[in-house]
Design an enzyme around this catalytic site. Sequence first.
Site, mmCIF file in Angstrom:
data_model
loop_
_atom_site.group_PDB
_atom_site.id
_atom_site.type_symbol
_atom_site.label_atom_id
_atom_site.label_comp_id
_atom_site.label_asym_id
_atom_site.label_seq_id
_atom_site.Cartn_x
_atom_site.Cartn_y
_atom_site.Cartn_z
ATOM 1 C CB VAL A 184 70.993 29.752 10.087
ATOM 2 C CG1 VAL A 184 71.717 29.567 8.756
ATOM 3 C CG2 VAL A 184 71.966 30.279 11.142
ATOM 4 C CE1 TYR A 185 64.596 25.194 6.563
ATOM 5 C CE2 TYR A 185 62.935 26.372 7.840
ATOM 6 C CZ TYR A 185 63.268 25.471 6.847
ATOM 7 O OH TYR A 185 62.271 24.857 6.125
ATOM 8 C CG ASN A 186 62.736 30.980 10.174
ATOM 9 O OD1 ASN A 186 62.533 29.882 9.675
ATOM 10 N ND2 ASN A 186 62.088 31.392 11.244
#
Length: 290
Positions: A184-186
């Site tokens: 999700v972060y990337n």
Amino acid sequence: MDPEERDWAEVMGLDRLPRHIVEKRVTDLMDLGGKKAIVTGAGGDGLGQAIANRLGGCGADVALVGRTLEKVERRAEEVTRRWGVRAVPVRADMSDWDQVHRAVAECREALGGLDIMINNPVMAHAGPFEGFTREQIDHTVLGSLTMMMYGAHAALEHLLPQGSGKIINIGAVGGRIQQRGLVVYNACKAGVVGFTRNLAHEMAPRGVNVLGVAPGIMIKPDLQRRVLDPRSDQDRAALGAVAEAITTQVQLGRVCLPEEVANMVAYLASEAAGYMCGQTIDVAGGQWMN
């Protein structure tokens, strides 16, 4: 010149070339004296405070924005004491649209202007994607991408009328590579790269330049303590993942200090980077996927 030559000169922007830089040192071009900057996420021990210090060290007056007033007050005092510039603490939750716009207006009023907006969001979750809850997904998207859009929108309310200024978005090298546990972060950080490129395309003709910086693996004081004394299985697992990335992906073979990333932010904020637009620059020790 005849009409055709005049047309070509206009097309090439010859009348807008910064000829005054030719006889200057690069260090002269990096002087931010008289500039007014906002740095979000500036109350902790990480990149925000390092950026505020670098900009202050180059002569800019700085507004430090964070969720805890006591923390940004302490960091603002450090900037003023160290560099002799004006540093203003402002409390705001950058995940709240109204607070963001109020805070940016308050910063501009306190500084007497706005030239540089540093979007440095700080909220995210990590772990296997299938284990994420809806709340964790929403929180990560909000903290890693949406908050950046809020900050840019608020800054443009002041930069567009004056027809000048810079917005610098802080992304992550993870936005260019794949990493387990950071789906999700990337994905959000890949969105930051796209947001930066597209916003620059829209704003450059109106005098506002948009750029980005993508840090790699930074080590803050709290992480340094955990490296020396990991106290939980979670700490040891996280450190193992970092160690694997350093040994297999980072060409320089080490983590970096926030100040090393802040160096690039200060450069992009300065006249030395006057012909850069829409790019996101990796500061990651050559990190790539093997």
